[in-house]
Design an enzyme around this catalytic site. Structure first.
Site, PDB file in Angstrom:
ATOM      1  N   ASP A 179      -7.946  -6.065  -5.718  1.00 54.98           N
ATOM      2  CA  ASP A 179      -7.778  -4.788  -5.034  1.00 54.98           C
ATOM      3  C   ASP A 179      -8.062  -3.642  -5.999  1.00 54.98           C
ATOM      4  O   ASP A 179      -7.673  -3.692  -7.168  1.00 54.98           O
ATOM      5  CB  ASP A 179      -6.344  -4.667  -4.499  1.00 54.98           C
ATOM      6  N   CYS A 193      -5.041   0.180  -4.770  1.00 44.67           N
ATOM      7  CA  CYS A 193      -3.685   0.180  -5.353  1.00 44.67           C
ATOM      8  C   CYS A 193      -3.647  -0.999  -6.320  1.00 44.67           C
ATOM      9  O   CYS A 193      -2.928  -1.982  -6.117  1.00 44.67           O
ATOM     10  CB  CYS A 193      -2.612   0.044  -4.292  1.00 44.67           C
ATOM     11  N   HIS A 224      -6.367  -6.465  -1.383  1.00 40.45           N
ATOM     12  CA  HIS A 224      -5.240  -5.588  -1.053  1.00 40.45           C
ATOM     13  C   HIS A 224      -4.187  -6.299  -0.202  1.00 40.45           C
ATOM     14  O   HIS A 224      -2.994  -6.196  -0.477  1.00 40.45           O
ATOM     15  CB  HIS A 224      -5.809  -4.379  -0.306  1.00 40.45           C
ATOM     16  N   GLU A 225      -4.640  -7.012   0.814  1.00 38.63           N
ATOM     17  CA  GLU A 225      -3.728  -7.724   1.718  1.00 38.63           C
ATOM     18  C   GLU A 225      -3.479  -9.127   1.168  1.00 38.63           C
ATOM     19  O   GLU A 225      -4.027 -10.115   1.658  1.00 38.63           O
ATOM     20  CB  GLU A 225      -4.318  -7.765   3.134  1.00 38.63           C
ATOM     21  N   SER A 240       0.829  -1.200   0.000  1.00 42.44           N
ATOM     22  CA  SER A 240       0.000   0.000   0.000  1.00 42.44           C
ATOM     23  C   SER A 240       0.871   1.260   0.000  1.00 42.44           C
ATOM     24  O   SER A 240       1.629   1.485  -0.947  1.00 42.44           O
ATOM     25  CB  SER A 240      -0.960  -0.061   1.189  1.00 42.44           C
TER      26      SER A 240
END
Length: 452
Positions: A369, A372, A426-427, A171
């Site tokens: 995601d 980003c 995202h993660e 991120s």
């Protein structure tokens, strides 16, 4: 390792206090709290390193589960700016996670300390369990604090001084990672020339997943990804055309006034506000989706946030030696970055310098995601300037497999690797832990990633 070591008992918990003579830093930590990592024989340390006057930086360090004495060392940083690396520890790649709605953690068999000694730190001050006076207003001013942290860390744990060291982040780590890596290398050169006194950091790898690296690319990718991705069309053709026009007429001209890490704060803050309002927030408000995983609605229960209440409980706070109230994402810390327009600055030139230095670099992204997204990250990877840039750009992507199962697409040239991870938000390590551990190990082994 000159300094003074003593032991104190506070609230019934034994703590080690070490005052480092060279830097003046104080380490205050608990050994083997029994929290999170419960694998027999695996040591852990949690506490604080002072990196300046009233600047207490929280760390949680886990030795490798296998061959700790010979395993490399890696640092994990979450982004924000101002968000805690306890997110990564408990939701992504740490020794434990909260499975199936449980209120207590269980061991994570895909923890990155399966391979490496893992160091999680909360920076800047005010983030997570870190506390005190926060002097950091930008990515550039954050780097010396993290370098000072590592100097004190090496003094306390000299057995790690010469080990291979990697920085992995996500991120806003698209800013942190390149700048911290570059600063560490600059300090290494200054130590070698005799202008700085310190311990060289044996940096061999940088990994950035779903990174916010170059805002010019990232803001445009919000529009492109929203119109065309694997999972959910967020924008209609009319909306796509409208946002593209807004980007060209408003956002891009503003960003062109904030092209470097030394551009004026006013110009960069203006660019961030213009693009954030007219592009980012406007698209988020246009539909019901989770910016961190477009497969889910905005009120997405995943990854579960159980960990936050767990590590905020009095018993756990006492056991791990924390001295402050946990702040997952600190508004005061983040606002200092927003005040200097740091989010609008590009760290692509800095990333290019790091790749040019020859260390192994992995750029990777979960493809669900939005915030980003992989489209922007892929475009950024193809603009990295280094000796193999033409070969990298010309190369087609191939299937990335884990034990024969396709998990994404990738390509490599020289010391730069790119990986798109399928079915991950995202993660990435939360959604695809086996893929993430494999990519991490391969990068820490100082080579390009490869299918297995």
């Amino acid at each position: 390792m000159r300094g003074k070591r003593s032991y104190v008992v506070r609230d019934g918990v034994k703590r080690t206090v070490f005052q480092h003579e060279a830097t003046g830093a104080t380490l205050d930590y608990v050994t083997n709290s029994g929290i999170c990592e419960t694998t027999p024989g695996v040591n852990q340390y949690s506490g604080y390193i002072s990196v300046g006057n009233n600047q207490n930086m929280w760390f949680w360090f886990f030795e490798a589960r296998n061959n700790a004495s010979t395993a490399p060392l890696a640092m994990w940083l979450n982004g924000g700016p101002g968000c805690s690396s306890m997110i990564g520890l408990f939701q992504e790649n740490g020794p434990c996670q909260f499975y199936n709605g449980a209120s207590a953690p269980s061991l994570n068999k895909y923890s990155w300390n399966e391979y490496a000694n893992m160091l999680y730190i909360d920076q800047p001050i005010g983030t997570g369990f870190s506390y005190g006076t926060d002097p950091v207003t930008s990515t550039v001013t954050a780097a010396p604090c993290v370098w000072a942290f590592m100097q004190a860390f090496y003094a306390q744990y000299p057995q790690y001084q010469n080990k291979d060291f990697g920085i992995f982040t996500e991120s806003y780590g698209g800013h942190y990672g390149p700048e911290f890596a570059n600063y560490f290398q600059t300090q290494n050169a200054a130590i070698k020339s005799g202008t700085v006194t310190g311990q060289p950091i044996n940096l061999i790898a940088l990994g950035i997943n779903n990174g916010w690296i170059d805002p010019t690319i990232n803001y445009k990718s919000f529009i492109d990804y929203s119109y065309n991705n694997t999972y959910k069309q967020i924008l209609t053709t009319a909306q796509y055309n409208s946002f593209t026009s807004t980007y060209t007429s408003s956002c891009l001209p503003a960003l062109k006034k904030c092209t470097t890490t030394t551009s004026s704060n006013a110009a960069c803050s203006s660019a961030a506000n213009t693009c954030g309002t007219k592009i980012e927030n406007a698209i988020i408000n246009s539909g019901n989706f989770d910016p961190y995983d477009v497969r889910q609605p905005y009120a997405d229960p995943y990854p579960p946030v159980t960990y936050s209440s767990y590590i905020s409980s009095a018993a756990v706070v006492k056991a791990i030696g924390a001295n402050s109230t946990y702040a997952e994402c600190s508004d005061p810390a983040g606002n200092l970055f927003y005040g200097t327009g740091d989010t609008a600055r590009s760290f692509l030139p800095t990333l290019s310098a790091v790749v040019q230095s020859g260390i192994q670099v992995l750029m990777w992204a979960g493809d669900a995601d939005w915030i980003c997204n992989w489209v922007g990250n892929f475009a950024t990877a193809e603009l990295v300037s280094y000796s193999q840039a033409a070969a990298f750009k010309a190369k087609a992507v191939a299937n990335y497999t884990v034990n024969g199962v396709t998990a994404g697409t990738y390509k490599t040239a020289g010391n730069l690797s790119w990986l798109r991870v399928f079915a991950a938000g995202h993660e990435v390590p939360y959604y695809q832990p086996a893929v993430s551990l494999q990519a991490f190990k391969q990068t820490m082994q100082k080579g390009a990633i490869f299918a297995t």
